[in-house]
Design a protein around this motif. Structure first.
Motif, short mmCIF file in Angstrom:
data_model
loop_
_atom_site.label_atom_id
_atom_site.label_comp_id
_atom_site.label_asym_id
_atom_site.label_seq_id
_atom_site.Cartn_x
_atom_site.Cartn_y
_atom_site.Cartn_z
N ASN A 1 0.79 -1.21 0.14
CA ASN A 1 -0.10 -0.02 0.05
C ASN A 1 0.76 1.31 -0.08
O ASN A 1 0.45 2.19 -0.70
CB ASN A 1 -0.97 0.23 1.02
N ASP B 1 2.55 2.48 -3.26
CA ASP B 1 1.72 3.32 -4.13
C ASP B 1 1.90 4.93 -3.95
O ASP B 1 1.63 5.66 -5.15
CB ASP B 1 0.23 2.93 -4.13
N ASP C 1 -4.22 5.71 -2.46
CA ASP C 1 -5.56 5.72 -2.12
C ASP C 1 -5.70 5.95 -0.45
O ASP C 1 -5.46 4.72 0.24
CB ASP C 1 -6.16 4.42 -2.50
N TYR D 1 -8.51 3.77 1.19
CA TYR D 1 -8.25 2.24 1.51
C TYR D 1 -7.12 1.95 2.42
O TYR D 1 -7.21 1.11 3.28
CB TYR D 1 -7.81 1.83 0.07
#
Length: 246
Positions: free
Chosen positions: A91, A94, A137, A140
């Motif tokens: 994550n 990103d 994100d 998320y």
């Protein structure tokens, strides 16, 4: 109670054996003065014998305790990466504006040696990590971390973690990131200073996470080659990672 009786029995038997041997020595060779002199000489060295044996036993027990503690810590860290760490690495990647160099250096291979891991740790210590909270994100990321918050709280209750300051620092950094994300009502309408603040929190957590991941991979390589093989194939910093064996 049984152990106490066994110890007393063993001590009594050793005393009898000692007296029998001294008796045989006296009957065979005579010379009670020489026997008494030898006994006193051995008795004089007894404290040194006890000290030597105690120190050696203490050293062996401490080493066994250290190895046992290290294994328990590595088990806890392994569970963390299985449940949280590996996905969190994906994550946070990103949010890297330029991930190419970091991803290239983190391509751990099955044939890596301890020296390769040391070089990687040195690279991470000198690498200036930059994240941009606008790239990934955030919603998320918050959803994922909130779902793992209870699990991480249970990890902090493990007394073995008191012996591992680096991993505890990692957990606190992740907890702080969770709290910062939860404190914001609308992640889609944040000011630039607020986005920069979140980027700093993510950078702190990501830095701790990368360093602990390298230590974890080093441990797997040394102690659990079969787990290391899967971890290499599922490398969260490898865009082409897959579980299937090529």
């Amino acid at each position: 109670m049984n152990r106490y009786l066994a110890t007393r029995t063993l001590g009594f038997m050793l005393l009898i054996v000692s007296l029998v041997l001294y008796g045989i020595d006296y009957l065979a060779l005579g010379g009670g003065r020489e026997i008494a002199s030898g006994f006193l000489g051995n008795f004089a060295f007894l404290p040194l014998y006890v000290l030597f044996v105690t120190l050696m036993i203490e050293r062996v027990l401490k080493e066994r305790e250290r190895i046992s503690l290290r294994r328990k810590l590595n088990m806890v860290i392994g569970v963390f990466f299985s449940e949280v760490g590996t996905e969190l690495l994906r994550n946070l990647t990103d949010f890297l504006p330029a991930p190419a160099e970091l991803e290239r250096r983190l391509q751990v291979r099955p044939q890596w040696t301890a020296n390769d891991f040391r070089e990687l740790s040195a690279f991470l210590a000198a690498f200036e990590l930059q994240l941009d909270s606008r790239m990934g994100d955030l919603a998320y990321l918050r959803h994922f971390l909130v779902g793992k918050r209870e699990f991480m709280l249970r990890l902090l209750e493990n007394p073995n973690l008191l012996e591992h300051d680096e991993f505890t620092d990692l957990l606190w950094a992740v907890f702080h990131l969770v709290d910062e994300l939860m404190a914001r009502t609308n992640l889609a309408e944040l000011s630039q200073p607020d986005l920069d603040h979140l980027a700093g929190d993510m950078r702190r957590a990501f830095g701790h996470l990368l360093r602990e991941w390298v230590i974890y991979m080093t441990h797997l390589k040394a102690d659990y080659p079969y787990l290391f093989s899967l971890a290499v194939r599922m490398n969260p910093l490898d865009p082409e990672a897959h579980a299937e064996v090529d």
